[in-house]
Design a protein around this motif. Structure first.
Motif, PDB file in Angstrom:
ATOM      1  N   GLY A 153     -15.932 -10.139  38.166  1.00 35.04           N
ATOM      2  CA  GLY A 153     -15.513 -10.702  39.300  1.00 35.04           C
ATOM      3  C   GLY A 153     -15.998 -10.439  40.507  1.00 35.04           C
ATOM      4  N   GLY A 154     -15.420 -11.056  41.580  1.00 34.02           N
ATOM      5  CA  GLY A 154     -16.161 -11.056  43.020  1.00 34.02           C
ATOM      6  C   GLY A 154     -17.387 -12.101  43.188  1.00 34.02           C
ATOM      7  N   ASP A 155     -17.675 -12.003  44.320  1.00 34.44           N
ATOM      8  CA  ASP A 155     -18.775 -12.980  44.715  1.00 34.44           C
ATOM      9  C   ASP A 155     -20.037 -12.375  44.582  1.00 34.44           C
ATOM     10  OD1 ASP A 155     -16.934 -14.736  45.936  1.00 34.44           O
ATOM     11  OD2 ASP A 155     -16.599 -13.550  47.526  1.00 34.44           O
ATOM     12  N   PHE A 156     -21.251 -13.131  44.447  1.00 39.33           N
ATOM     13  CA  PHE A 156     -22.598 -12.792  44.400  1.00 39.33           C
ATOM     14  C   PHE A 156     -22.921 -12.212  45.783  1.00 39.33           C
ATOM     15  CE2 PHE A 156     -22.791 -15.389  40.550  1.00 39.33           C
ATOM     16  CZ  PHE A 156     -23.485 -14.637  39.666  1.00 39.33           C
ATOM     17  N   ILE A 157     -23.687 -11.020  45.758  1.00 43.68           N
ATOM     18  CA  ILE A 157     -24.402 -10.601  46.926  1.00 43.68           C
ATOM     19  C   ILE A 157     -25.810 -10.663  46.861  1.00 43.68           C
ATOM     20  CG2 ILE A 157     -22.370  -8.981  47.460  1.00 43.68           C
ATOM     21  CD1 ILE A 157     -24.275  -6.837  46.468  1.00 43.68           C
ATOM     22  N   ARG A 200     -31.407  -1.283  49.613  1.00 43.91           N
ATOM     23  CA  ARG A 200     -30.382  -0.715  48.609  1.00 43.91           C
ATOM     24  C   ARG A 200     -29.177  -1.566  48.736  1.00 43.91           C
ATOM     25  NH1 ARG A 200     -30.786   3.614  45.656  1.00 43.91           N
ATOM     26  NH2 ARG A 200     -28.922   4.863  45.135  1.00 43.91           N
ATOM     27  N   VAL A 201     -28.635  -1.933  47.401  1.00 37.48           N
ATOM     28  CA  VAL A 201     -27.382  -2.529  47.531  1.00 37.48           C
ATOM     29  C   VAL A 201     -26.653  -1.897  46.444  1.00 37.48           C
ATOM     30  CG1 VAL A 201     -28.198  -4.841  47.994  1.00 37.48           C
ATOM     31  CG2 VAL A 201     -28.441  -4.068  45.779  1.00 37.48           C
ATOM     32  N   SER A 202     -25.120  -2.050  46.537  1.00 35.12           N
ATOM     33  CA  SER A 202     -24.426  -1.340  45.518  1.00 35.12           C
ATOM     34  C   SER A 202     -23.578  -2.456  44.713  1.00 35.12           C
ATOM     35  CB  SER A 202     -23.104  -0.593  46.029  1.00 35.12           C
ATOM     36  OG  SER A 202     -23.794   0.707  46.534  1.00 35.12           O
ATOM     37  N   LEU A 203     -23.441  -2.655  43.548  1.00 33.66           N
ATOM     38  CA  LEU A 203     -22.666  -3.466  42.723  1.00 33.66           C
ATOM     39  C   LEU A 203     -21.818  -2.573  41.688  1.00 33.66           C
ATOM     40  CD1 LEU A 203     -25.524  -5.698  41.598  1.00 33.66           C
ATOM     41  CD2 LEU A 203     -24.013  -6.299  42.994  1.00 33.66           C
ATOM     42  N   VAL A 210     -24.394  -8.921  36.639  1.00 32.41           N
ATOM     43  CA  VAL A 210     -25.007  -9.940  36.195  1.00 32.41           C
ATOM     44  C   VAL A 210     -26.068 -10.202  37.540  1.00 32.41           C
ATOM     45  CG1 VAL A 210     -25.190 -12.530  36.106  1.00 32.41           C
ATOM     46  CG2 VAL A 210     -22.986 -11.028  34.935  1.00 32.41           C
ATOM     47  N   LEU A 211     -27.332 -10.311  37.161  1.00 34.16           N
ATOM     48  CA  LEU A 211     -28.364 -10.474  38.220  1.00 34.16           C
ATOM     49  C   LEU A 211     -28.894 -11.902  38.059  1.00 34.16           C
ATOM     50  CD1 LEU A 211     -30.231  -7.294  38.202  1.00 34.16           C
ATOM     51  CD2 LEU A 211     -28.258  -7.824  39.655  1.00 34.16           C
ATOM     52  N   VAL A 212     -28.700 -12.749  39.051  1.00 35.91           N
ATOM     53  CA  VAL A 212     -29.189 -14.316  38.891  1.00 35.91           C
ATOM     54  C   VAL A 212     -30.476 -14.622  40.004  1.00 35.91           C
ATOM     55  CG1 VAL A 212     -28.702 -16.547  38.898  1.00 35.91           C
ATOM     56  CG2 VAL A 212     -26.962 -14.779  38.153  1.00 35.91           C
ATOM     57  N   ASN A 213     -31.164 -15.381  39.597  1.00 36.18           N
ATOM     58  CA  ASN A 213     -32.521 -15.588  40.507  1.00 36.18           C
ATOM     59  C   ASN A 213     -32.217 -16.914  40.910  1.00 36.18           C
ATOM     60  OD1 ASN A 213     -34.968 -16.365  41.587  1.00 36.18           O
ATOM     61  ND2 ASN A 213     -36.100 -14.703  40.960  1.00 36.18           N
TER      62      ASN A 213
END
Length: 96
Positions: free
Chosen positions: A72-76, A83-86, A57-60
């Motif tokens: 689950g988990g926290d938003f990063i 570069r990020v990993s989800l 889930v990507l949120v602006n």
């Protein structure tokens, strides 16, 4: 042209053209974003990634992107050029 809103959880939509017409370069679709995007293998996702088992889930919020795995988990924070990993996804956000 086709306008498709794949998820009832988000007003974001996809704009595509039907063959034989094409967008310029290597563009398959244009995403019209309204705060939330879903990325994964499901047909309800805006960014379809059939080879990855996770759904993200990507949120602006306040002009800044954040992401997390749907399970689950926290938003990063997702910053342009970093570069990020989800879960199984690795991505770099680029400004248009």
């Amino acid at each position: 042209m086709t306008l498709n809103c794949p998820s009832p959880l988000s007003n974001s939509a996809l704009l595509t053209v039907q063959a034989p017409h094409r967008f310029c370069d290597h563009v398959d679709a244009v995403i019209l974003t309204d705060r939330t995007l879903l990325m994964g293998a499901g047909t309800d996702c805006h960014i379809v990634t059939p080879v990855f088992p996770d759904r993200a889930v990507l949120v602006n919020r306040d002009g800044k992107w954040q992401g997390k795995i749907d399970s689950g988990g926290d938003f990063i924070k997702i910053s342009p050029g970093i570069r990020v990993s989800l879960g199984s996804f690795a991505m770099t956000l680029e400004e248009a």
